[in-house]
Design a protein around this motif. Structure first.
Motif, short mmCIF file in Angstrom:
data_model
loop_
_atom_site.label_atom_id
_atom_site.label_comp_id
_atom_site.label_asym_id
_atom_site.label_seq_id
_atom_site.Cartn_x
_atom_site.Cartn_y
_atom_site.Cartn_z
N LEU A 1 1.46 -5.67 3.89
CA LEU A 1 0.73 -6.81 4.60
C LEU A 1 1.18 -8.14 4.34
O LEU A 1 1.05 -8.37 3.00
CB LEU A 1 -0.75 -6.59 4.57
CG LEU A 1 -1.47 -7.42 5.46
CD1 LEU A 1 -1.43 -7.29 7.03
CD2 LEU A 1 -2.94 -7.76 5.08
N CYS B 1 0.75 -1.37 -0.04
CA CYS B 1 -0.04 -0.01 -0.14
C CYS B 1 0.96 1.26 -0.11
O CYS B 1 1.57 1.57 0.67
CB CYS B 1 -0.82 0.01 1.02
SG CYS B 1 -1.87 1.59 1.56
N ALA C 1 2.76 -6.99 9.39
CA ALA C 1 2.51 -5.59 8.92
C ALA C 1 3.70 -4.78 9.02
O ALA C 1 4.33 -4.82 10.16
CB ALA C 1 1.36 -4.75 9.26
N CYS D 1 -6.06 -1.41 2.85
CA CYS D 1 -5.39 -0.43 3.62
C CYS D 1 -6.13 0.80 4.18
O CYS D 1 -6.84 1.13 3.36
CB CYS D 1 -3.78 -0.18 3.26
SG CYS D 1 -3.73 0.84 1.90
N TYR E 1 -8.18 -7.10 0.40
CA TYR E 1 -7.59 -6.73 1.54
C TYR E 1 -7.50 -5.08 1.10
O TYR E 1 -7.13 -4.81 0.06
CB TYR E 1 -6.18 -7.24 1.70
CG TYR E 1 -6.23 -8.71 2.44
CD1 TYR E 1 -6.07 -8.92 3.71
CD2 TYR E 1 -6.72 -9.89 1.54
CE1 TYR E 1 -6.20 -10.26 3.79
CE2 TYR E 1 -6.85 -11.12 2.03
CZ TYR E 1 -6.57 -11.33 3.52
OH TYR E 1 -6.45 -12.55 3.97
N TRP F 1 -5.21 -2.29 8.43
CA TRP F 1 -5.43 -3.21 7.44
C TRP F 1 -6.84 -3.97 7.88
O TRP F 1 -7.07 -4.26 9.02
CB TRP F 1 -4.24 -4.09 7.40
CG TRP F 1 -3.08 -3.71 6.63
CD1 TRP F 1 -1.83 -3.04 7.42
CD2 TRP F 1 -2.76 -3.52 5.37
NE1 TRP F 1 -1.22 -2.82 6.30
CE2 TRP F 1 -1.68 -3.05 4.96
CE3 TRP F 1 -3.54 -4.06 4.33
CZ2 TRP F 1 -1.07 -2.71 3.76
CZ3 TRP F 1 -3.12 -3.82 2.88
CH2 TRP F 1 -1.81 -3.20 2.70
#
Length: 318
Positions: free
Chosen positions: A97, A39, A86, A112, A110, A53
């Motif tokens: 992550l 991210c 993380a 962020c 997923y 996350w």
């Protein structure tokens, strides 16, 4: 759409606060392996900001996983130590992550996020994690294979417009982004696309761009973003101007069918069958409407005649 373009759940975009970018649309890994999702955070004082996350499994609520404040954090989950890790890299303003000991239940999108005034969170667009069996084998190339279709003579003559179609097939996983631009332009053009369809163990998708008569002399690009593109670079398929396209594939002026290039017989048949079905359904629909209105007019006429017959005339029934 698999990936959310905007988040309305506990989410607020604050102008000037920053931007989150997850460059990967999807990540595919085998069971028992590890997967990393990055991210990129465009934000001042990145080192002082908590990066959160989350993940969203199909038909379930959003699940909070963890946050990272300094440079590292970990979480034990499902009895696995360091199941989730993380990190933060201040030099690149990136948080990563890592999900370890993968199992099918880890499949999810997923996200962020960063906090805004400790009340709202700004979310990224998300990355889908796909977990496949350890013994699953694909062909060496599971990137999208394009087949291009040029406009038909009938369409350009009758409607003064032309439709370019791009059929993408035999790709895995199913997450894909397709958009159109002019050859030398940066603006994303308005286009349409069909649903992603599964064919055996891979997927296919159709995207099309309709241009007006004034734009028929312009070259266009169909741009495809997918996890398994070669060298991770977006694939671009160039479409020539409509008049040049007709010349290039030597279309007989009397023909009114759509032609395809670089396609095998099966691919052409798939798309042409779909288009034929659409035409058939459309024709049937309008035929039904015509018959319906004809019946309605006939019913109104019969009702009117019966009503007139039942109206008294000089105190007597006719």
């Amino acid at each position: 759409m698999l990936l959310l373009s905007g988040f309305t759940f506990s989410c607020l975009w604050v102008f000037g606060l920053g931007q989150l970018e997850q460059t990967e649309l999807s990540v595919t890994r085998a069971m028992d392996e590890s997967a990393q999702i990055s991210c990129k955070v465009s934000l001042q004082d990145f080192g002082k900001v908590d990066i959160h996350w989350y993940r969203h499994k199909r038909n379930q609520q959003f699940e909070y996983l963890m946050f990272v404040r300094t440079n590292y954090n970990e979480r034990t989950l499902e009895g696995k130590i360091k199941k989730i890790e993380a990190t933060k890299d201040v030099q690149t303003s990136t948080s990563t992550l890592k999900v370890n000991f993968l199992k099918k239940g880890d499949e999810a999108i997923y996200y962020c996020a960063v906090s805004s005034n400790n009340i709202h969170k700004i979310f990224s667009k998300g990355t889908k994690l796909t977990v496949i069996p350890s013994d699953k084998r694909f062909d060496s190339d599971i990137s999208p294979k394009p087949t291009i279709f040029y406009p038909s003579i009938a369409e350009t003559n009758l409607h003064k417009a032309g439709t370019y179609l791009c059929l993408l097939e035999k790709f895995f996983p199913d997450v894909i982004r397709v958009y159109w631009k002019e050859k030398d332009g940066d603006k994303i053009l308005a286009s349409k696309e069909g649903n992603t369809m599964k064919t055996n163990d891979t997927y296919m998708k159709l995207s099309w761009l309709t241009v007006t008569e004034d734009s028929m002399d312009t070259e266009y690009r169909c741009i495809v973003k997918h996890e398994n593109n070669q060298r991770g670079v977006d694939k671009e398929i160039l479409f020539p101007p409509i008049n040049k396209a007709f010349t290039a594939i030597d279309i007989n002026p009397r023909e009114s069918v759509m032609r395809c290039e670089n396609a095998d017989e099966t691919n052409c048949k798939i798309l042409l069958d779909v288009l034929q079905l659409q035409v058939t359904n459309t024709s049937a629909f309008y035929t039904y409407l015509i018959l319906f209105f004809k019946s309605a007019i006939h019913l109104a006429f019969v009702t009117f005649c019966l009503f007139r017959r039942a109206v008294p005339c000089n105190g007597q029934r006719s």
